[in-house]
Every structure is written in structure tokens, then in C-alpha cells.
Design a protein around this motif. Structure first.
Motif, PDB file in Angstrom:
ATOM      1  N   ALA A   1       0.845  -1.190   0.000  1.00  0.00           N
ATOM      2  CA  ALA A   1       0.000   0.000   0.000  1.00  0.00           C
ATOM      3  C   ALA A   1       0.887   1.248   0.000  1.00  0.00           C
ATOM      4  O   ALA A   1       1.923   1.278   0.665  1.00  0.00           O
ATOM      5  N   GLY A   2       0.488   2.247  -0.749  1.00  0.00           N
ATOM      6  CA  GLY A   2       1.192   3.516  -0.742  1.00  0.00           C
ATOM      7  C   GLY A   2       2.309   3.642  -1.754  1.00  0.00           C
ATOM      8  O   GLY A   2       2.940   4.692  -1.840  1.00  0.00           O
ATOM      9  N   THR A   3       2.567   2.597  -2.546  1.00  0.00           N
ATOM     10  CA  THR A   3       3.640   2.691  -3.546  1.00  0.00           C
ATOM     11  C   THR A   3       3.194   3.445  -4.788  1.00  0.00           C
ATOM     12  O   THR A   3       4.033   3.808  -5.617  1.00  0.00           O
ATOM     13  N   GLY A   4       1.903   3.676  -4.932  1.00  0.00           N
ATOM     14  CA  GLY A   4       1.421   4.447  -6.074  1.00  0.00           C
ATOM     15  C   GLY A   4       0.784   3.623  -7.173  1.00  0.00           C
ATOM     16  O   GLY A   4       0.700   4.071  -8.317  1.00  0.00           O
ATOM     17  N   LYS A   5       0.299   2.445  -6.842  1.00  0.00           N
ATOM     18  CA  LYS A   5      -0.302   1.577  -7.862  1.00  0.00           C
ATOM     19  C   LYS A   5      -1.437   2.281  -8.602  1.00  0.00           C
ATOM     20  O   LYS A   5      -1.543   2.201  -9.819  1.00  0.00           O
ATOM     21  N   THR A   6      -2.287   2.998  -7.849  1.00  0.00           N
ATOM     22  CA  THR A   6      -3.443   3.670  -8.437  1.00  0.00           C
ATOM     23  C   THR A   6      -3.038   4.886  -9.254  1.00  0.00           C
ATOM     24  O   THR A   6      -3.755   5.289 -10.168  1.00  0.00           O
ATOM     25  N   THR A   7      -1.892   5.462  -8.960  1.00  0.00           N
ATOM     26  CA  THR A   7      -1.389   6.601  -9.736  1.00  0.00           C
ATOM     27  C   THR A   7      -0.615   6.124 -10.960  1.00  0.00           C
ATOM     28  O   THR A   7      -0.823   6.620 -12.078  1.00  0.00           O
ATOM     29  N   ILE A   8       0.273   5.167 -10.767  1.00  0.00           N
ATOM     30  CA  ILE A   8       1.140   4.696 -11.853  1.00  0.00           C
ATOM     31  C   ILE A   8       0.363   3.834 -12.843  1.00  0.00           C
ATOM     32  O   ILE A   8       0.602   3.896 -14.055  1.00  0.00           O
ATOM     33  N   GLY A   9      -0.566   3.030 -12.370  1.00  0.00           N
ATOM     34  CA  GLY A   9      -1.325   2.137 -13.243  1.00  0.00           C
ATOM     35  C   GLY A   9      -1.960   2.843 -14.435  1.00  0.00           C
ATOM     36  O   GLY A   9      -1.736   2.444 -15.587  1.00  0.00           O
TER      37      GLY A   9
ATOM     38  N   ALA B   1       6.454   5.942 -14.231  1.00  0.00           N
ATOM     39  CA  ALA B   1       5.790   5.285 -15.367  1.00  0.00           C
ATOM     40  C   ALA B   1       6.762   5.094 -16.521  1.00  0.00           C
ATOM     41  O   ALA B   1       6.758   4.041 -17.171  1.00  0.00           O
ATOM     42  N   GLU B   2       7.614   6.073 -16.763  1.00  0.00           N
ATOM     43  CA  GLU B   2       8.609   5.960 -17.839  1.00  0.00           C
ATOM     44  C   GLU B   2       9.587   4.820 -17.550  1.00  0.00           C
ATOM     45  O   GLU B   2       9.921   4.035 -18.449  1.00  0.00           O
ATOM     46  N   ARG B   3      10.044   4.710 -16.298  1.00  0.00           N
ATOM     47  CA  ARG B   3      10.935   3.595 -15.930  1.00  0.00           C
ATOM     48  C   ARG B   3      10.234   2.261 -16.131  1.00  0.00           C
ATOM     49  O   ARG B   3      10.835   1.293 -16.602  1.00  0.00           O
ATOM     50  N   ALA B   4       8.944   2.199 -15.792  1.00  0.00           N
ATOM     51  CA  ALA B   4       8.193   0.956 -15.962  1.00  0.00           C
ATOM     52  C   ALA B   4       8.078   0.588 -17.444  1.00  0.00           C
ATOM     53  O   ALA B   4       8.291  -0.568 -17.820  1.00  0.00           O
ATOM     54  N   VAL B   5       7.753   1.557 -18.293  1.00  0.00           N
ATOM     55  CA  VAL B   5       7.645   1.291 -19.729  1.00  0.00           C
ATOM     56  C   VAL B   5       8.979   0.793 -20.270  1.00  0.00           C
ATOM     57  O   VAL B   5       9.035  -0.194 -21.017  1.00  0.00           O
ATOM     58  N   ASN B   6      10.054   1.457 -19.890  1.00  0.00           N
ATOM     59  CA  ASN B   6      11.376   1.053 -20.365  1.00  0.00           C
ATOM     60  C   ASN B   6      11.716  -0.367 -19.919  1.00  0.00           C
ATOM     61  O   ASN B   6      12.260  -1.157 -20.687  1.00  0.00           O
ATOM     62  N   ALA B   7      11.393  -0.703 -18.682  1.00  0.00           N
ATOM     63  CA  ALA B   7      11.685  -2.042 -18.173  1.00  0.00           C
ATOM     64  C   ALA B   7      10.831  -3.094 -18.883  1.00  0.00           C
ATOM     65  O   ALA B   7      11.314  -4.182 -19.204  1.00  0.00           O
ATOM     66  N   LEU B   8       9.572  -2.771 -19.155  1.00  0.00           N
ATOM     67  CA  LEU B   8       8.686  -3.720 -19.829  1.00  0.00           C
ATOM     68  C   LEU B   8       9.108  -3.964 -21.274  1.00  0.00           C
ATOM     69  O   LEU B   8       8.871  -5.047 -21.812  1.00  0.00           O
ATOM     70  N   THR B   9       9.720  -2.986 -21.887  1.00  0.00           N
ATOM     71  CA  THR B   9      10.159  -3.109 -23.280  1.00  0.00           C
ATOM     72  C   THR B   9      11.113  -4.275 -23.457  1.00  0.00           C
ATOM     73  O   THR B   9      11.148  -4.903 -24.519  1.00  0.00           O
ATOM     74  N   ASP B  10      11.849  -4.599 -22.417  1.00  0.00           N
ATOM     75  CA  ASP B  10      12.844  -5.672 -22.492  1.00  0.00           C
ATOM     76  C   ASP B  10      12.264  -7.067 -22.243  1.00  0.00           C
ATOM     77  O   ASP B  10      12.967  -8.055 -22.406  1.00  0.00           O
ATOM     78  N   LEU B  11      10.997  -7.150 -21.864  1.00  0.00           N
ATOM     79  CA  LEU B  11      10.395  -8.457 -21.588  1.00  0.00           C
ATOM     80  C   LEU B  11      10.000  -9.133 -22.908  1.00  0.00           C
ATOM     81  O   LEU B  11       9.571  -8.470 -23.848  1.00  0.00           O
ATOM     82  N   PRO B  12      10.107 -10.466 -22.955  1.00  0.00           N
ATOM     83  CA  PRO B  12       9.656 -11.176 -24.166  1.00  0.00           C
ATOM     84  C   PRO B  12       8.135 -11.108 -24.282  1.00  0.00           C
ATOM     85  O   PRO B  12       7.421 -10.896 -23.295  1.00  0.00           O
TER      86      PRO B  12
END
Length: 175
Positions: A16-24, A160-171
């Protein structure tokens, strides 16, 4: 800002409090897919327990996780972003059983930063008093789990930008 598209169903997870509702929603917009708020899948009894400061049990969580898993299953091959604490490996396994291609974005940060952010939230049912139980239950992603960890320091847009960049590397997910 280029919009990406992914066939992944992404679960934004963390205490709780990590920002799931904001970042999602920011992540969903960047990926060009719909967003579902995990808290909306809780039955009223769960909300009442948490509002009263009582941590949920696994038995409380199973129907909630099944509802999220059902949503994720319906988005398989289409993509989507949903928030869920998904604190334990068994919770993530249950979500993967419902939607095998799901991947996780684990929002991480120091307890101090997260507690500070929680103390400034208004209108949310989760009290800061439950943060210790969240950290005690947390089992970080294991190497065999599809997902990435993203630090929550910085602005929502940076996260969100860090998350997108990290997801780009997933198969791509198996269909």
C-alpha cells in the motif's frame, strides 16, 4: 511522447502507498491499453476490514484475486493494466493460473518514503497502521517470475517511464 502497445496484461503490484493507483493509469495510457483499479474488485467485507485496520487473510483475498484474474484473462492477447498488491508468490501464482501471460511491475521503495506518501493520501480506506503487515507479507518477485521491479522515487511520470522502459525488455507473452 510515443505511445507503445503491448499484448501483455500488466499487474502493477506492491505494498500500500507505492502508487499503484497513480502509476497504473499512466502506464496503461503509455501502453495504449485499458486500466482496471484493483481495489474495485474487493468485496465490501474486505473494504470494511481494512478500513477498521484489520489486515486481510488469505481467505479474504482469494475471491478478490480471482476477480482480478478473471479480468486479466479476458484481456489476454489484448493487453491491459490492473493494480493489485500481489504481495505473496501464491497470490501471483493464482493470478498467473487465471491469466498465464500476465507480467508484474513491482513498485518498490523505502518504508519511510511510502509511509510519508500514505500519510498525505486523502479518502483512501487503507490506514498507515497496516503498512507493517504489508511489508511483512511482501515476497518480492523471484527470478522465474515474469516482471520487473521499479523504484518509486521521483514523479509519477518518471516512475511510469521507468516501468515502460523495463517492460520493453520483456519477451512477448506466450499465447
Amino acid at each position: 511522447m510515443q505511445q507503445l502497445h503491448t499484448p501483455h496484461v500488466v499487474v502493477v503490484m506492491g505494498v500500500a502507498g507505492t502508487g499503484k493507483t497513480t502509476i497504473g493509469p499512466l502506464l496503461a495510457a503509455r501502453l495504449g491499453v485499458p486500466y482496471a483499479e484493483g481495489d474495485d474488485f474487493h468485496p465490501p467485507a474486505n473494504i470494511a476490514k481494512m478500513t477498521a485496520g484489520t489486515p486481510l487473510t488469505d481467505d479474504d483475498r482469494w475471491p478478490w484475486l480471482d476477480a482480478i484474474g478473471g479480468w486479466a484473462h479476458g484481456r489476454a492477447g489484448l493487453g491491459g493494466v490492473v493494480s493489485s498488491s500481489a504481495l505473496k508468490r501464491s497470490y501471483r501464482d493464482r493470478l498467473r493460473a487465471a491469466a498465464p501471460g500476465v507480467v508484474f511491475v513491482h513498485l518498490t521503495g523505502s518504508r519511510e518514503l511510502i509511509e510519508d506518501r500514505m500519510s498525505h493520501r486523502q479518502g483512501h480506506f487503507m490506514p498507515t497502521a497496516l503498512l507493517d503487515s504489508q511489508f511483512a507479507a511482501l515476497q518480492p518477485l523471484e527470478p522465474d517470475e515474469a516482471g520487473v521491479a521499479v523504484d518509486v522515487a521521483g514523479s509519477p511520470e518518471e516512475i511510469a517511464e521507468r516501468a515502460v522502459n523495463a517492460l520493453t525488455d520483456l519477451p512477448e507473452p506466450a499465447q
